[in-house]
Design an enzyme around this catalytic site. Structure first.
Site, PDB file in Angstrom:
ATOM      1  N   HIS A   1       0.825  -1.220   0.000  1.00 26.92           N
ATOM      2  CA  HIS A   1       0.000   0.000   0.000  1.00 26.92           C
ATOM      3  C   HIS A   1       0.859   1.271   0.000  1.00 26.92           C
ATOM      4  O   HIS A   1       0.737   2.085  -0.923  1.00 26.92           O
ATOM      5  CB  HIS A   1      -0.992  -0.046   1.158  1.00 26.92           C
ATOM      6  CG  HIS A   1      -1.640   1.262   1.475  1.00 26.92           C
ATOM      7  ND1 HIS A   1      -2.454   1.935   0.577  1.00 26.92           N
ATOM      8  CD2 HIS A   1      -1.574   2.063   2.576  1.00 26.92           C
ATOM      9  CE1 HIS A   1      -2.861   3.066   1.125  1.00 26.92           C
ATOM     10  NE2 HIS A   1      -2.335   3.171   2.331  1.00 26.92           N
TER      11      HIS A   1
ATOM     12  N   GLU B   1       1.022   5.729  12.619  1.00 26.27           N
ATOM     13  CA  GLU B   1      -0.344   5.377  12.986  1.00 26.27           C
ATOM     14  C   GLU B   1      -0.501   3.887  13.279  1.00 26.27           C
ATOM     15  O   GLU B   1      -1.222   3.496  14.186  1.00 26.27           O
ATOM     16  CB  GLU B   1      -1.287   5.780  11.846  1.00 26.27           C
ATOM     17  CG  GLU B   1      -2.738   5.649  12.235  1.00 26.27           C
ATOM     18  CD  GLU B   1      -3.631   6.228  11.155  1.00 26.27           C
ATOM     19  OE1 GLU B   1      -3.386   7.384  10.772  1.00 26.27           O
ATOM     20  OE2 GLU B   1      -4.543   5.534  10.700  1.00 26.27           O
ATOM     21  N   ASP B   2       0.188   3.059  12.528  1.00 23.19           N
ATOM     22  CA  ASP B   2      -0.094   1.627  12.603  1.00 23.19           C
ATOM     23  C   ASP B   2       0.988   0.759  13.224  1.00 23.19           C
ATOM     24  O   ASP B   2       0.823  -0.450  13.310  1.00 23.19           O
ATOM     25  CB  ASP B   2      -0.397   1.093  11.193  1.00 23.19           C
ATOM     26  CG  ASP B   2      -1.716   1.643  10.660  1.00 23.19           C
ATOM     27  OD1 ASP B   2      -2.581   1.948  11.487  1.00 23.19           O
ATOM     28  OD2 ASP B   2      -1.856   1.771   9.439  1.00 23.19           O
TER      29      ASP B   2
HETATM   30 MN    MN Z   1      -2.633   4.672   3.998  1.00 22.21          MN
END
Ligand code: MN
Length: 753
Positions: free
Chosen positions: A65, A94-95
């Site tokens: 991605h 964020e992840d």
């Molecule tokens: Mn993204």
């Protein structure tokens, strides 16, 4: 996007990642400065390590991605190495567990700042009026003032998510597709990313209306061959003429996007065939040295009009004055072969680059596009002003931001000849506030082109406007009806708020004083009694009415003695065969008995006992069984059923997407649903009775209301019906259209009860 860390990467995964990454590095555009490639490589290795063993819903390694977002950022938007690195890293903070400080340490503050803008706020919001989605969007825009690239990377992120939306669960698809059409597509358009805007619109449409999308796509395909042949025939003489004049150019056929076809079908209420009639070609030329770009556009124009007859009212000149998003081109429509209109777009290579790649391309041509850049700068300045206003809550902000996306389409002048840009549809009042808040607040009227006009007057491009002020003038509530710009609306609201706070305080004091005269202590029971008695919704309204003198306090004792009348119903229920309806704004509604699993479509079951019904039909769009539907879980946990194209639903997808759930109809045999059809034709004796006879013969349909008018021999009417399913409705529409004299029978998709 959600991903799982359930298994370890295989050798296949590793080689897949490397080959995707080389698709990026083999085609890098404008990343030739020393250190560029090293930085991109470092970012990739870092992100790849951070996302190790993570998978997307589609089953691919997660890092695919960010790599694809980086490709879009570079190859489709045209941004350089720093943005490519930021795109590769955009989901790391964020992840994964990696903190922003680590990014700063490894990649410096510039890239870290980009990543910060791209990282969502975590946690949930409890306050009902606040929307985490809106808050996140606002946060992202905040970084606009520092770095414009955040928003371009975000658009690339969204584009890739839309391209791979197939693998998401349905409720997420709706949320993402809704937000895309509401915000991201207009945003891309505003920034001049035309190709991306079109793709976002088509993808969003495909997921929201799969059936209609497929149908239009099929018809487009069917006509394609024939149209290509027509375009070729049309182009040949033009190619010849341009060659003779030694112009270097490229000519290509343009086809309308599926979404734009559908939108036209909807807005003009015409069938596919009529929309698709317009053919278009684009000519992109390499400007020669002997003439300016502009002059060359007009030269090509005249060569074309020597061959084909132009339609006089269809000339669009965006070269003398570019559109506010920077778009430059000359458009004309001419009569082509077989009597079909053909639109021709003329652009230079530079103009084409800007039109396709938007803002980023402006940098490349810095110097010769100062005009269009300053238009974008103006818009940015405007967004910053909106962001700086601490009063607006995230949802209001979202609305006003959306408005601004369509802005700056008309140009008007001050009495001294200064140019002021305003959104299309702007009023004289908007103009007043655009000049200065004080002028707006003191405005009483306007002179538009030397003619005295009210503040509500809608301005046209080219108008000269003078505002008449008075020192005793004050903003009024009605102004909100024709204040369109964020600046004007905020200023009017601020002024009204100040005023109403004064009034509320005054009313509160008056009530307390009166109660103490009567020897009563103010408490919530008394307030409730008063609210019920005057049919008011909240305390502020009560105080404000007292403050205005609209409620006479001398009757207070009598009012308080009255027996309670039961709570006020601000919503209405209509239970026919067991389905509850209500206005979408209402608070009260039955809660679903069962637990809701967002991954499973919630079944809209028929329930004969209306008190146990767990869903309500939205009154704004009135879906009936057979319609495509989507559910919104409101704050009292009941499910409101909308059509996915309903504007209310689209807005909810964007602001409260987490509350969107998939729903499915089950068979409804007893419950009836309200639907409206419109009907028109040539009037004759006995027509109405023929219409009603047909309806009454239909077992599955009941008339609720019929409204017919005849004007100059034309018969027009609307009929409200109760039906069980769209099938019944379609069947009836078919029968009614067969009546002699009836020209059209259509379902009315949106109506307010
Ligand atoms: Mn993204």
């Amino acid at each position: 996007m959600v991903k799982t860390k359930t298994k370890l990467f295989t050798a296949d995964d590793a080689s897949r990642i490397e080959s995707e990454y080389s698709l990026l590095t083999d085609n890098l555009y404008r990343c030739d400065k020393p250190g560029d490639r090293e930085m991109i490589d470092k970012a990739f290795r870092f992100a790849n390590e951070a996302h190790r063993d993570m998978y997307r819903n589609s089953g691919e390694p997660y890092i695919i991605h960010p790599i694809n977002v980086a490709r879009i950022v570079n190859q489709e938007i045209g941004l350089g190495a720093k943005s490519v690195a930021a795109a590769l890293l955009h989901d790391v903070v964020e992840d994964t567990d990696i903190p922003l400080e680590e990014i700063t340490k490894q990649f410096g503050p510039k890239i870290a700042n980009l990543i910060d803008g791209l990282t969502k706020i975590s946690g949930t919001y409890n306050k009902e009026t606040n929307s985490l989605q809106a808050e996140n969007f606002r946060k992202m825009l905040m970084t606009l003032s520092d770095d414009f690239r955040v928003i371009l990377i975000k658009i690339a992120d969204r584009l890739h998510n839309m391209r791979t939306l197939d693998s998401m669960p349905e409720h997420k698809r709706m949320k993402i597709a809704g937000e895309t059409i509401y915000l991201y597509a207009p945003l891309a358009h505003r920034l001049g990313l035309f190709a991306i805007k079109t793709e976002l619109e088509d993808l969003s449409f495909k997921f929201r209306h799969p059936r209609i999308y497929d149908e239009i796509a099929r018809k487009v395909k069917l006509d394609e061959k024939k149209n290509l042949a027509l375009i070729n025939r049309f182009s040949l003489p033009i190619i010849e003429a341009l060659n003779q004049n030694n112009i270097i150019f490229d000519i290509s056929g343009r086809f309308k996007s599926i979404y734009s076809i559908w939108k036209k079908m909807q807005s003009k209420n015409v069938p596919f065939e009529e929309v698709y009639d317009l053919l278009a070609v684009r000519i992109v030329f390499e400007p020669g040295p002997e003439m300016s770009e502009r002059a060359q556009c007009w030269q090509i124009y005249s060569l074309i009009t020597d061959i084909y007859t132009p339609k006089p009212d269809r000339l669009r000149d965006w070269i003398s004055r570019p559109k506010s998003n920077g778009y430059e081109a000359l458009h004309l429509t001419v009569m082509g072969p077989e009597g079909r209109w053909v639109e021709v777009q003329i652009r230079s290579q530079r103009m084409d680059d800007i039109a396709e790649r938007g803002f980023a391309a402006h940098w490349k041509y810095k110097g010769d596009t100062s005009q269009s850049e300053s238009e974008l700068d103006k818009w940015l300045k405007h967004i910053r002003e909106m962001l700086a206003n601490p009063m607006s809550d995230p949802l209001t902000f979202l609305d006003e931001f959306k408005m601004s996306l369509f802005s700056s389409e008309i140009m008007v002048f001050t009495p001294k000849g200064l140019l002021v840009n305003l959104p299309k549809g702007a009023s004289a009042l908007d103009f007043a506030y655009e000049i200065h808040t004080d002028i707006g607040n003191k405005a009483i009227g306007a002179k538009v082109n030397y003619k005295l006009s009210p503040l509500s007057t809608t301005l046209q491009s080219g108008d000269q406007v003078e505002i008449i002020t008075s020192n005793i003038a004050r903003p009024e509530k009605e102004w909100l009806e024709y204040a369109h710009t964020a600046k004007a609306r905020n200023a009017v609201k601020d002024a009204l708020r100040d005023e109403s706070t004064d009034r509320i305080q005054k009313g509160m004091d008056m009530l307390e004083q009166k109660l103490s005269e009567l020897g009563i202590l103010p408490n919530s029971d008394i307030i409730k009694k008063l609210l019920d008695n005057y049919e008011l919704l909240n305390k502020d309204e009560l105080y404000s009415r007292i403050g205005l003198g609209l409620i006479n306090l001398d009757e207070l004792r009598k009012t308080l003695k009255k027996a309670p009348e039961g709570s006020l119903r601000k919503y209405w229920k209509l239970a026919i065969g067991g389905v509850t309806r209500k206005n979408t704004g209402a608070k009260e509604a039955p809660a679903p008995a069962e637990k809701i699993d967002k991954n499973q479509p919630y079944l809209l079951r028929e329930n004969v006992d209306s008190s146990t019904n767990s869903y309500v039909i939205a009154s704004c769009c009135q879906p009936i069984p057979g319609d495509e539907v989507v559910g919104y879980l409101d704050h009292s946990n009941s499910i409101i059923v909308h059509k996915p194209k309903c504007p209310v639903a689209v807005k909810l997808m964007s602001s409260e997407g987490n509350r969107i759930i998939p729903v499915r109809w089950t068979i409804h045999k007893l419950a009836s649903f309200l639907a409206r059809i419109s009907i028109n034709g040539i009037d004759r004796i006995g027509l109405v009775s023929e219409v009603t006879t047909i309806i009454s013969k239909e077992l599955n349909v009941n008339i609720r209301n019929i409204n017919v008018s005849v004007y100059d021999g034309i018969f027009e009417g609307t009929i409200d019906l109760f039906v069980h399913h769209t099938r019944d409705l379609n069947n009836l529409i078919l029968q009614l259209s067969n009546i002699k004299g009836i020209a059209s029978v259509k379902r009315v998709e949106e109506f307010i009860e």
